[in-house]
Motif scaffolding. Structure first.
Motif, short mmCIF file in Angstrom:
data_model
loop_
_atom_site.label_atom_id
_atom_site.label_comp_id
_atom_site.label_asym_id
_atom_site.label_seq_id
_atom_site.Cartn_x
_atom_site.Cartn_y
_atom_site.Cartn_z
N GLN B 119 39.63 42.05 51.80
CA GLN B 119 38.40 41.76 52.45
C GLN B 119 37.25 41.66 51.42
O GLN B 119 36.63 40.61 51.39
CB GLN B 119 38.00 42.93 53.37
CG GLN B 119 36.90 42.68 54.41
CD GLN B 119 37.24 41.31 55.15
OE1 GLN B 119 38.31 41.00 55.69
NE2 GLN B 119 36.27 40.46 55.09
N THR B 120 37.57 42.48 50.46
CA THR B 120 36.51 42.43 49.20
C THR B 120 36.58 41.30 48.69
O THR B 120 35.27 40.56 48.20
CB THR B 120 36.63 43.59 48.33
OG1 THR B 120 37.02 44.98 49.20
CG2 THR B 120 35.52 43.71 47.54
N MET B 121 37.72 40.84 48.31
CA MET B 121 38.00 39.55 47.41
C MET B 121 37.37 38.30 48.19
O MET B 121 36.91 37.71 47.96
CB MET B 121 39.37 39.40 47.00
CG MET B 121 39.86 38.29 46.05
SD MET B 121 38.95 38.21 44.81
CE MET B 121 39.86 39.50 43.69
N ARG B 122 37.60 38.28 49.58
CA ARG B 122 37.38 37.35 50.63
C ARG B 122 35.75 37.17 50.49
O ARG B 122 35.29 36.10 50.24
CB ARG B 122 37.77 37.57 52.00
CG ARG B 122 38.88 37.03 52.15
CD ARG B 122 39.58 36.91 53.43
NE ARG B 122 40.98 36.40 53.69
CZ ARG B 122 41.85 37.11 54.45
NH1 ARG B 122 41.48 38.17 55.12
NH2 ARG B 122 43.06 36.52 54.53
N ARG B 152 41.30 32.86 43.85
CA ARG B 152 42.04 32.69 45.07
C ARG B 152 43.78 33.02 44.77
O ARG B 152 44.38 33.58 45.51
CB ARG B 152 42.41 31.20 45.32
CG ARG B 152 40.73 30.67 46.13
CD ARG B 152 40.98 29.44 47.01
NE ARG B 152 39.52 29.20 47.20
CZ ARG B 152 39.13 28.04 46.56
NH1 ARG B 152 39.35 27.55 45.44
NH2 ARG B 152 37.74 27.80 47.14
N THR B 153 43.96 32.93 43.46
CA THR B 153 45.48 33.55 43.11
C THR B 153 45.43 34.91 43.28
O THR B 153 46.63 35.27 43.85
CB THR B 153 45.43 32.99 41.76
OG1 THR B 153 45.04 31.47 41.45
CG2 THR B 153 46.85 33.08 41.24
N GLU B 154 44.39 35.55 42.55
CA GLU B 154 44.50 37.02 43.13
C GLU B 154 44.50 37.65 44.36
O GLU B 154 45.12 38.37 44.73
CB GLU B 154 43.15 37.41 42.31
CG GLU B 154 43.01 39.00 42.33
CD GLU B 154 44.11 39.72 41.86
OE1 GLU B 154 44.65 39.28 40.90
OE2 GLU B 154 44.11 41.00 42.00
N LEU B 155 43.75 36.80 45.28
CA LEU B 155 43.98 37.12 46.75
C LEU B 155 45.19 36.70 47.11
O LEU B 155 45.69 37.72 47.95
CB LEU B 155 42.81 35.96 47.39
CG LEU B 155 42.97 36.17 49.07
CD1 LEU B 155 42.20 37.58 49.37
CD2 LEU B 155 42.02 35.18 49.51
#
Lengths: 289, 416
Positions: B119-122, B152-155
């Motif tokens: 959620q944080t990454m988004r 995005r890769t990390e997500l």
């Protein structure tokens, strides 16, 4: 038997030992119990002469390069003989079980290294060309392999064994007819043995003779030419009236008799061979006098 | 394994179940500190085991055979099916093992943590997308895009981490019920493929030299399976010419979310050329702008659209006596999914002397998958060649005998 005796009495000795121990300054200097000591010595007795260390003067093994760089070779030519892999097989060469490097194609010998494959190994290869780009080994990384077709085209020779479909059908039907006629009829009655075959005299020393009458259905044409069908061969003993006693593996008496007979025959044969003048040598050779 | 008909079996079973689920509270509850409510589950009444066997629970060989014949082969190992059949119908999550339940708690906690991170990454991605690139960093818009890409890769990585330890996910994947639209199942399928199948494939294409002979390099990222009608063909198999006369079907399994536009080339680099005493490479099939994604892997080469096909299927052939032909199947990814113009592409293609490398560079293609099958002269080959209009069926290739150089005595005087 006389035994050495200690004249002092037991109690006196113990007292003495205790007193001596008390004299010692600390436990480190206490007298240790004496251990019996054994000293082994070994003298030089190794044989320095003779064959003791293995022969060091065997004949040379004729190792080394048999073809030099850019020398022309054909398939099968030995390029290098070695013990172990001093040189590794590179392009278009093979390696034998004694690590002999030999050529797989005709071309020109190259001695090279290939750091991309192995940093330390030395390779022997055969290049297609003597000079120019194609003569360089190793071939560049990811380049398509260089190869030669080494073939010529000829019209396909029709094989005599392979027949046209019609001819094959005729052959097959004849074969089938021959088998059905001999073994079993559709009615379930087996055909009686023709009288000519039954009364035929079998010459001595021959179990049977091959019949090659192509018009007789039982000698139908088959792959290997005209010949006797297997079922006919199987009935040879029956026709001749040979009856064999059925084998019984518990009947050791018969087995012993057969074996004894064989052993006797063998001994007779050996004696006959010993009495022969040539004594086992081939008769065509003359005996040296 | 014959079913036991002893009357005591039923009795024992009922006793055992009552022992675990109803009468357990007084005796066996002593050590437990968790999952009290699971034990109050209603025991599911089991259906007749032998009348209608299920693929999840059948473990008797006779029933397995019956299932296989019915077209629903048993799932998983026999040991596992036996365990499921005898487990009183307890749900997988509610298995009454204390350690298992404790471990599950840890995993659930970890998953919550990962979901929070997702959620944080988004949120961060959304914020970055709205911000002005030039004001953000001296790298400007380019930096922003690069940063977004790595985020995005990390997500995606976090999405996999959230589910990778879930025993239910693992179980569903092993049962073959994984949904390839979800990142975790794509990840698991990719990992399984790379574990064995890809290694074999790479070995085949390098040992049979598809890689230097047809394409200069290939790092397979999609799985390719070959099928002729109902015949499965392993990479490198010899295929009868009668079978390979019709186009094959490919199963191209991609493990990535985004659909790809690919070019499929089937090239035979072993066509003998008697004039030059070497080999030519012939194109047997070429199709561009074929879209593949993780969900629709099946690809019938005979059913591609007319505008996709650059070179229609040419049956693989081999003259009598010629060394075996490698029919190498190479899949190229089109750069940035830009479609290849058929008219332009056809202008430079020579079917009988096909240069894969120049075709690759001209259309900016990258090999992402490769496989091969082989063909050699067989009984049907003559007829196949005649129908395909390839001449040479009446000719046979034979080896030219290599003449050695005349033997020279180097230095006769020193010889014994």
């Amino acid at each position: 038997m006389l035994q050495p005796r200690i004249s002092a009495r037991e109690s006196t000795l113990t007292t003495l030992a205790t007193a001596l121990n008390n004299l010692a300054l600390c436990s480190r200097h206490a007298p240790k119990p004496r251990q019996p000591q054994l000293i082994f010595t070994r003298h030089a007795s190794h044989a320095a002469q003779g064959r003791a260390n293995g022969p060091k003067d065997s004949a040379g093994r004729r190792l080394g390069a048999k073809k030099t760089a850019s020398e022309y070779v054909i398939p099968g030519n030995i390029i290098f003989k070695q013990r172990g892999t001093k040189w590794f097989p590179g392009e278009n060469v093979g390696i034998g079980k004694d690590h002999t490097i030999y050529s797989l194609i005709h071309g020109y010998v190259r001695y090279y290294r290939n750091p991309a494959v192995h940093p330390k190994r030395r390779y022997i290869g055969v290049a297609l060309e003597r000079e120019g780009q194609a003569s360089r080994l190793p071939t560049p990384f990811n380049a398509p392999t260089r190869r030669r077709l080494g073939m010529y085209a000829t019209p396909i020779k029709e094989n005599e064994n392979i027949l046209s479909p019609e001819a094959q059908a005729i052959k097959d039907s004849a074969y089938l007819r021959g088998h059905i006629a001999g073994s079993s009829q559709p009615g379930g009655k087996s055909v009686p043995v023709p009288p000519q075959a039954a009364t035929q005299k079998v010459p001595k020393g021959k179990l049977f003779t091959l019949q090659t009458n192509p018009f007789d259905p039982k000698y139908a044409p088959r792959a290997g030419g005209y010949g006797m069908a297997n079922y006919e061969i199987g009935r040879a003993a029956e026709r001749k009236g040979v009856s064999v006693k059925e084998f019984d593996r518990k009947d050791r008496w018969t087995a012993w008799r057969v074996r004894a007979k064989k052993v006797k025959e063998k001994m007779v044969a050996r004696a006959a061979r010993a009495n022969r003048k040539t004594k086992g040598r081939k008769s065509s050779k003359k005996v040296a006098l | 394994m014959a079913p036991s008909r002893a009357p005591s079996v039923q009795l024992l079973r009922s006793l055992r179940s009552s022992d675990v689920y109803s009468g357990a509270s007084s005796t066996t509850r002593a050590f437990s500190t968790s999952c009290r409510q699971h034990e109050e589950e209603v025991v599911v009444q089991r259906e007749s085991f032998y009348r209608n066997p299920k693929p999840e629970t059948a473990f008797v060989p006779r029933l397995e055979r019956r299932l296989a014949a019915a077209g629903t082969p048993p799932i998983g190992s026999r040991r596992r099916r036996m365990a499921i059949a005898q487990s009183q119908g307890v749900l997988f999550d509610q298995l009454p093992f204390q350690c298992f339940q404790e471990a599950r708690k840890v995993l659930i906690e970890d998953r919550q943590e990962k979901l929070q991170q997702i959620q944080t990454m988004r949120d961060r991605i959304a914020r970055l997308q709205q911000s002005d690139g030039n004001a953000l960093h001296r790298g400007g818009e380019q930096y922003k895009q690069k940063r977004l890409e790595s985020m995005r890769t990390e997500l995606e990585h976090l999405k996999i981490l959230a589910d990778v330890n879930d025993p239910n996910v693992k179980r569903r994947f092993e049962d073959g019920k994984g949904d390839m639209s979800k990142p975790i199942y794509r990840f698991l399928a990719d990992r399984k493929w790379r574990d064995y199948v890809q290694k074999i494939l790479i070995q085949r294409i390098t040992q049979m030299k598809v890689v230097p002979d047809v394409v200069p390099h290939c790092d397979p990222i999609v799985d390719v399976k070959i099928k002729f009608g109902r015949t499965n063909v392993q990479a490198g198999d010899f295929v009868d010419s009668a079978i390979s006369e019709k186009p094959c079907q490919l199963t191209v399994q991609s493990f990535e979310k985004d659909p790809k536009l690919i070019t499929i080339a089937i090239v035979d680099p072993d066509v003998p050329n008697l004039e030059t005493d070497s080999f030519n490479s012939r194109c047997h099939f070429l199709a561009s702008n074929v879209q593949i994604d993780a969900l629709t892997p099946h690809l019938d080469l005979a059913k591609l659209a007319e505008e996709q096909i650059l070179v229609p299927w040419l049956p693989p052939t081999a003259q009598k006596g010629s060394p075996y032909h490698r029919l190498s199947i190479v899949l190229f990814q089109q750069k940035d999914n830009i479609s290849v113009d058929k008219a332009v592409a056809l202008r430079n293609i020579q079917q009988t002397d096909f240069r894969t490398r120049s075709f690759m560079t001209r259309h900016m293609l990258t090999p992402i998958g490769a496989s091969l099958f082989r063909t050699k002269w067989d009984d049907n080959m003559g007829a196949v060649m005649q129908r395909a209009g390839i001449d040479g069926a009446e000719l046979e290739l034979k080896r030219v005998k290599v003449q050695p150089l005349p033997y020279k005595r180097r230095n006769p005087s020193t010889f014994r």
